[in-house]
Design a protein around this motif. Sequence first.
Motif, PDB file in Angstrom:
ATOM      1  N   SER A 134     -59.305  71.283 -41.407  1.00 21.60           N
ATOM      2  CA  SER A 134     -58.926  71.048 -40.179  1.00 21.60           C
ATOM      3  C   SER A 134     -58.762  72.457 -39.400  1.00 21.60           C
ATOM      4  O   SER A 134     -58.733  73.411 -40.076  1.00 21.60           O
ATOM      5  CB  SER A 134     -57.289  70.782 -40.318  1.00 21.60           C
ATOM      6  OG  SER A 134     -56.686  70.523 -39.158  1.00 21.60           O
ATOM      7  N   GLU A 135     -59.118  72.365 -37.932  1.00 17.87           N
ATOM      8  CA  GLU A 135     -59.152  73.640 -37.278  1.00 17.87           C
ATOM      9  C   GLU A 135     -58.139  74.628 -37.519  1.00 17.87           C
ATOM     10  O   GLU A 135     -56.786  74.281 -37.129  1.00 17.87           O
ATOM     11  CB  GLU A 135     -59.287  73.234 -35.596  1.00 17.87           C
ATOM     12  CG  GLU A 135     -60.489  72.310 -35.234  1.00 17.87           C
ATOM     13  CD  GLU A 135     -60.702  72.263 -33.934  1.00 17.87           C
ATOM     14  OE1 GLU A 135     -59.870  72.668 -33.289  1.00 17.87           O
ATOM     15  OE2 GLU A 135     -61.867  71.750 -33.414  1.00 17.87           O
ATOM     16  N   THR A 136     -58.666  75.707 -38.175  1.00 14.89           N
ATOM     17  CA  THR A 136     -57.647  76.905 -38.560  1.00 14.89           C
ATOM     18  C   THR A 136     -58.026  78.081 -37.678  1.00 14.89           C
ATOM     19  O   THR A 136     -59.167  78.525 -38.012  1.00 14.89           O
ATOM     20  CB  THR A 136     -57.412  77.138 -40.021  1.00 14.89           C
ATOM     21  OG1 THR A 136     -57.414  75.589 -40.345  1.00 14.89           O
ATOM     22  CG2 THR A 136     -56.311  77.889 -40.247  1.00 14.89           C
ATOM     23  N   ASP A 137     -57.056  78.738 -36.962  1.00 15.54           N
ATOM     24  CA  ASP A 137     -57.535  79.937 -36.147  1.00 15.54           C
ATOM     25  C   ASP A 137     -57.784  80.967 -37.344  1.00 15.54           C
ATOM     26  O   ASP A 137     -56.844  81.240 -37.922  1.00 15.54           O
ATOM     27  CB  ASP A 137     -56.393  80.258 -35.209  1.00 15.54           C
ATOM     28  CG  ASP A 137     -56.876  81.269 -34.264  1.00 15.54           C
ATOM     29  OD1 ASP A 137     -57.583  81.258 -33.073  1.00 15.54           O
ATOM     30  OD2 ASP A 137     -56.661  82.420 -34.680  1.00 15.54           O
ATOM     31  N   MET A 138     -58.787  81.752 -37.086  1.00 18.17           N
ATOM     32  CA  MET A 138     -59.323  82.770 -38.246  1.00 18.17           C
ATOM     33  C   MET A 138     -58.274  83.981 -38.041  1.00 18.17           C
ATOM     34  O   MET A 138     -57.627  84.482 -39.002  1.00 18.17           O
ATOM     35  CB  MET A 138     -60.688  83.294 -38.033  1.00 18.17           C
ATOM     36  CG  MET A 138     -61.058  84.231 -39.007  1.00 18.17           C
ATOM     37  SD  MET A 138     -62.702  84.800 -38.852  1.00 18.17           S
ATOM     38  CE  MET A 138     -62.640  86.157 -40.307  1.00 18.17           C
ATOM     39  N   ALA A 171     -51.379  78.841 -37.196  1.00 11.12           N
ATOM     40  CA  ALA A 171     -52.946  78.998 -37.302  1.00 11.12           C
ATOM     41  C   ALA A 171     -53.676  77.413 -36.986  1.00 11.12           C
ATOM     42  O   ALA A 171     -54.999  77.376 -36.567  1.00 11.12           O
ATOM     43  CB  ALA A 171     -53.419  79.683 -38.304  1.00 11.12           C
ATOM     44  N   PHE A 172     -52.797  76.333 -37.325  1.00 12.31           N
ATOM     45  CA  PHE A 172     -53.375  75.498 -37.221  1.00 12.31           C
ATOM     46  C   PHE A 172     -53.394  74.645 -35.918  1.00 12.31           C
ATOM     47  O   PHE A 172     -52.535  74.684 -35.141  1.00 12.31           O
ATOM     48  CB  PHE A 172     -52.523  74.094 -38.143  1.00 12.31           C
ATOM     49  CG  PHE A 172     -52.843  74.635 -39.529  1.00 12.31           C
ATOM     50  CD1 PHE A 172     -53.991  74.588 -40.365  1.00 12.31           C
ATOM     51  CD2 PHE A 172     -51.594  74.654 -40.218  1.00 12.31           C
ATOM     52  CE1 PHE A 172     -54.080  74.890 -41.576  1.00 12.31           C
ATOM     53  CE2 PHE A 172     -51.631  74.818 -41.653  1.00 12.31           C
ATOM     54  CZ  PHE A 172     -52.802  75.216 -42.266  1.00 12.31           C
ATOM     55  N   TYR A 173     -54.578  74.143 -35.340  1.00 10.81           N
ATOM     56  CA  TYR A 173     -54.782  73.731 -33.997  1.00 10.81           C
ATOM     57  C   TYR A 173     -54.143  72.361 -33.846  1.00 10.81           C
ATOM     58  O   TYR A 173     -53.758  71.840 -32.769  1.00 10.81           O
ATOM     59  CB  TYR A 173     -56.283  73.639 -33.848  1.00 10.81           C
ATOM     60  CG  TYR A 173     -56.635  74.857 -33.042  1.00 10.81           C
ATOM     61  CD1 TYR A 173     -56.427  75.341 -31.682  1.00 10.81           C
ATOM     62  CD2 TYR A 173     -57.054  75.857 -33.766  1.00 10.81           C
ATOM     63  CE1 TYR A 173     -56.951  76.672 -31.131  1.00 10.81           C
ATOM     64  CE2 TYR A 173     -57.484  77.318 -33.331  1.00 10.81           C
ATOM     65  CZ  TYR A 173     -57.409  77.653 -32.031  1.00 10.81           C
ATOM     66  OH  TYR A 173     -57.871  78.606 -31.430  1.00 10.81           O
ATOM     67  N   LEU A 174     -54.241  71.561 -35.062  1.00  9.72           N
ATOM     68  CA  LEU A 174     -53.669  70.032 -35.172  1.00  9.72           C
ATOM     69  C   LEU A 174     -52.994  70.193 -36.509  1.00  9.72           C
ATOM     70  O   LEU A 174     -53.314  69.639 -37.407  1.00  9.72           O
ATOM     71  CB  LEU A 174     -54.967  69.299 -35.093  1.00  9.72           C
ATOM     72  CG  LEU A 174     -56.069  69.135 -34.147  1.00  9.72           C
ATOM     73  CD1 LEU A 174     -57.060  68.419 -34.343  1.00  9.72           C
ATOM     74  CD2 LEU A 174     -55.156  68.622 -32.917  1.00  9.72           C
ATOM     75  N   PRO A 175     -51.593  70.795 -36.280  1.00  8.81           N
ATOM     76  CA  PRO A 175     -50.959  70.795 -37.454  1.00  8.81           C
ATOM     77  C   PRO A 175     -50.443  69.279 -38.110  1.00  8.81           C
ATOM     78  O   PRO A 175     -50.138  69.397 -39.393  1.00  8.81           O
ATOM     79  CB  PRO A 175     -49.686  71.332 -36.856  1.00  8.81           C
ATOM     80  CG  PRO A 175     -49.504  71.203 -35.537  1.00  8.81           C
ATOM     81  CD  PRO A 175     -51.055  71.222 -35.165  1.00  8.81           C
ATOM     82  N   GLU A 176     -50.500  68.308 -37.446  1.00 10.99           N
ATOM     83  CA  GLU A 176     -50.261  66.921 -37.733  1.00 10.99           C
ATOM     84  C   GLU A 176     -51.352  66.474 -38.699  1.00 10.99           C
ATOM     85  O   GLU A 176     -51.163  65.478 -39.519  1.00 10.99           O
ATOM     86  CB  GLU A 176     -50.229  66.002 -36.705  1.00 10.99           C
ATOM     87  CG  GLU A 176     -51.509  65.835 -35.736  1.00 10.99           C
ATOM     88  CD  GLU A 176     -51.704  66.843 -34.685  1.00 10.99           C
ATOM     89  OE1 GLU A 176     -52.684  66.525 -33.823  1.00 10.99           O
ATOM     90  OE2 GLU A 176     -51.058  67.755 -34.623  1.00 10.99           O
ATOM     91  N   GLU A 177     -52.452  67.139 -38.813  1.00  8.03           N
ATOM     92  CA  GLU A 177     -53.543  66.848 -39.799  1.00  8.03           C
ATOM     93  C   GLU A 177     -53.333  67.000 -41.093  1.00  8.03           C
ATOM     94  O   GLU A 177     -53.941  66.929 -42.224  1.00  8.03           O
ATOM     95  CB  GLU A 177     -55.137  67.300 -39.416  1.00  8.03           C
ATOM     96  CG  GLU A 177     -55.419  66.653 -38.231  1.00  8.03           C
ATOM     97  CD  GLU A 177     -56.930  66.953 -37.788  1.00  8.03           C
ATOM     98  OE1 GLU A 177     -57.680  66.394 -36.860  1.00  8.03           O
ATOM     99  OE2 GLU A 177     -57.371  68.205 -38.489  1.00  8.03           O
ATOM    100  N   ILE A 178     -52.308  68.219 -41.304  1.00 12.22           N
ATOM    101  CA  ILE A 178     -52.212  69.103 -42.638  1.00 12.22           C
ATOM    102  C   ILE A 178     -51.156  67.944 -43.524  1.00 12.22           C
ATOM    103  O   ILE A 178     -49.856  68.381 -43.627  1.00 12.22           O
ATOM    104  CB  ILE A 178     -51.522  70.455 -42.458  1.00 12.22           C
ATOM    105  CG1 ILE A 178     -52.027  71.015 -41.165  1.00 12.22           C
ATOM    106  CG2 ILE A 178     -51.615  71.064 -43.628  1.00 12.22           C
ATOM    107  CD1 ILE A 178     -53.859  71.173 -41.547  1.00 12.22           C
ATOM    108  N   THR A 179     -51.827  66.696 -44.062  1.00 12.54           N
ATOM    109  CA  THR A 179     -51.004  65.993 -44.843  1.00 12.54           C
ATOM    110  C   THR A 179     -52.116  65.383 -45.590  1.00 12.54           C
ATOM    111  O   THR A 179     -53.188  65.822 -45.669  1.00 12.54           O
ATOM    112  CB  THR A 179     -50.519  64.796 -43.864  1.00 12.54           C
ATOM    113  OG1 THR A 179     -51.696  64.159 -43.319  1.00 12.54           O
ATOM    114  CG2 THR A 179     -49.490  65.055 -42.898  1.00 12.54           C
ATOM    115  N   GLY A 180     -51.590  64.679 -46.706  1.00 13.02           N
ATOM    116  CA  GLY A 180     -52.415  64.158 -47.598  1.00 13.02           C
ATOM    117  C   GLY A 180     -53.256  64.887 -48.460  1.00 13.02           C
ATOM    118  O   GLY A 180     -52.871  65.813 -49.093  1.00 13.02           O
TER     119      GLY A 180
END
Length: 522
Positions: A382-386, A412-421
């Motif tokens: 998932s898009e993560t700011d380096m 750092a996560f651009y779409l924190p809602e994706e950090i699941t599953g």
Amino acid sequence: MKNLKINNRFTNELPADTNETNEVRQVSNAVFSFVNPTTPSSPKLIHASEEVAKLVGITEDEIHSESFLNVFSGKEVLPHTRPYAICYAGHQFGNWAGQLGDGRAINLTEVEHDDAFFTLQLKGAGKTPYSRTADGLAVLRSSVREYLCAEAMHYLGVPTTRSLSLMLSGDQVLRDILYNGNPAYEKGAIVCRVAPSFIRFGSFEMLTARNELKNLKQFVEYNIKYYFPEIKGEPKEQYLQFFQKVVDTTREMIVHWQRVGFVHGVMNTDNMSIHGITIDYGPYGWLENYDPNWTPNTTDSQNRRYRFGNQPQIAQWNLYQLANAIYPLINEAEPLEKILASFITDYDSDYKTMFLNKLGLFTSTESDSKLIADLEATLQLSETDMTLFFRNLSKVKKEDSANKALEIIQDAFYLPEEITGEILDFWTKWFTIYIERLNAENLSDESRSQKMNLVNPKYVLRNYMSQLAIDTADQGDYSLINELYLLLQKPYDEQPEFEKWFAKRPDWARSKVGCSMLSCSS
């Protein structure tokens, strides 16, 4: 500028173009051509670096003099100097391009100060015999980017050219920013760049391609004499040592690029310095989300030859072209091939050490390569700011759980809602192993954090930041240029007064021209 100590080694000792007319042409049997800058109509100083001025022997008072304005805008030529443009060739995007040369750069002179030598070069100062169909000028947009980036890279600890001054020319310059048939007039500008020299791989390629082997020998020996004086021995051995030096410094530069997330964007052989310093800041960029396949260059958008993850391989490919260029002086392929083969082996070792330092791991174990590879893969789920990720990683403590560590770096996560599953599972697994690894290190959390913050910058020159400075400068407001200049002088410091710049790329910049993809148009 009374303290400038002029030294014209390059023009005094190397073969010059006998044709001194400033007409576009093929130049043979010469390393450079004499050419004067185009006179700007109404130059104006936007910004100058006091530190770089001091480096070359210019005082703070002189920066604000009429002489400084006139010389570094190209309006006047320094006494006892003859400006020149260098002849070189190159491989562009992997293809032989033949003669290229300084098409919009003019070297004013060399100066000596405090036992060091520097070449002063104007970029955007007008046509030269190598300008091909272009005008040799530059615009404010690209000049702001180059001026700020070279200084930003220096303070990050990345080998680079330096920036002395940024000026408006007072003239309008026609440019097609996206090469889409919509040219428009922009403000003309000139940057003075400073480096030990602006000699590129392409100069050697040009001499060999034209079978000017006498000039090639003289040119290589000139470089050894002045830039690598520690090299001794028989001629052939000296040439090999010279190549080894260029290989080593180039490798070191690339490791630094990867450390800070910098993508050059146009790693042609004519944009590679023999000093292992970053030159020619065109369509560059810093990684926002960690993506090894990203390139900022619109020209490279299809094949992505110069993408972030491919920069080490391209550096080796370019060095191979340099090896081919000096081969006629050595006439043995094996020693050159041996040096080239060691490039990636040594790079891989250096990269691993660098990456472990970014992670706060200062000893090496057998499992570390997998730890690094797993992180590189997980960062891309998932898009993560380096920049934000590695900077905030220093706040993770040995007693933290994986869930706590995730909380620490979640900005750092651009779409924190994706950090699941499944994605969450990967992160949890990686942090569990990472924290175990931290506990095996004999360092306190505080000491480790301090060391990590010396290699993981808090502030980098993101493209949207440059674009904001360009937009305001175009309206005659240069305050943002100065603010970013001050910010980028201390990229590893907290600088709470500039905290707003420690942030992910804003949504509006995701697809804005100048913020996501750029062209070579300048």
